[in-house]
Design a protein around this motif. Structure first.
Motif, PDB file in Angstrom:
ATOM      1  N   ASP A  20       0.847  -1.189   0.000  1.00 56.47           N
ATOM      2  CA  ASP A  20       0.000   0.000   0.000  1.00 56.47           C
ATOM      3  C   ASP A  20       0.888   1.246   0.000  1.00 56.47           C
ATOM      4  O   ASP A  20       1.521   1.577   1.004  1.00 56.47           O
ATOM      5  CB  ASP A  20      -0.910  -0.009   1.223  1.00 56.47           C
ATOM      6  N   GLN A  94       1.665  -4.259   3.748  1.00 55.27           N
ATOM      7  CA  GLN A  94       1.770  -5.299   2.733  1.00 55.27           C
ATOM      8  C   GLN A  94       0.541  -6.207   2.718  1.00 55.27           C
ATOM      9  O   GLN A  94      -0.073  -6.438   3.749  1.00 55.27           O
ATOM     10  CB  GLN A  94       3.012  -6.141   2.989  1.00 55.27           C
ATOM     11  N   THR A  95       0.245  -6.699   1.541  1.00 61.15           N
ATOM     12  CA  THR A  95      -0.825  -7.681   1.377  1.00 61.15           C
ATOM     13  C   THR A  95      -0.186  -8.992   0.960  1.00 61.15           C
ATOM     14  O   THR A  95       0.609  -9.032   0.024  1.00 61.15           O
ATOM     15  CB  THR A  95      -1.826  -7.235   0.288  1.00 61.15           C
ATOM     16  N   HIS A  96      -0.517 -10.040   1.698  1.00 60.58           N
ATOM     17  CA  HIS A  96      -0.033 -11.390   1.389  1.00 60.58           C
ATOM     18  C   HIS A  96      -1.241 -12.303   1.179  1.00 60.58           C
ATOM     19  O   HIS A  96      -2.254 -12.137   1.866  1.00 60.58           O
ATOM     20  CB  HIS A  96       0.804 -11.953   2.550  1.00 60.58           C
ATOM     21  N   LEU A  97      -1.114 -13.227   0.261  1.00 58.89           N
ATOM     22  CA  LEU A  97      -2.170 -14.210   0.029  1.00 58.89           C
ATOM     23  C   LEU A  97      -1.597 -15.602   0.190  1.00 58.89           C
ATOM     24  O   LEU A  97      -0.479 -15.881  -0.280  1.00 58.89           O
ATOM     25  CB  LEU A  97      -2.766 -14.070  -1.360  1.00 58.89           C
TER      26      LEU A  97
END
Length: 104
Positions: A20, A94-97
């Motif tokens: 982001d 942060q975006t983690h999947l």
């Protein structure tokens, strides 16, 4: 699909998918712990336009346009899902999947 560690323990990789830009402070902690060069520091101008990648030995201020620096995921395919970057990020930007949520 089941993922296992060397000792057979269950583990699910969590891949970095985004950072982001409004939260990132460009501190570089995530970059320093990533052995795969998944993200890099980029310059940003006053309007939020990404100016380009900043190199470690680069003193360029993009002709005076540089306002701040942020990390950008620019090599997501190299991520191994260790999530070390998330553990050192002071801004939780942060975006983690999980591996089972990402299409191959």
């Amino acid at each position: 699909m089941a993922y296992l560690t060397r000792d057979g323990s269950a583990w699910t990789p969590e891949y970095l998918t985004a950072i982001d830009a409004s939260k990132c402070i460009g501190c570089g902690r995530c970059y320093k712990v990533c052995s795969r060069e998944v993200m890099h520091l980029h310059g940003v101008d006053d309007s939020g336009t990404v100016l380009g990648k900043v190199t470690e030995d680069d003193d360029d201020d993009f002709d005076g346009e540089l306002n701040r620096k942020i990390m950008i995921v620019d090599n997501s395919g190299a991520c191994v899902g260790c999530a070390a970057c998330a553990r050192v990020c002071p801004k939780d930007c942060q975006t983690h999947l999980a591996a089972d949520r990402i299409a191959a």
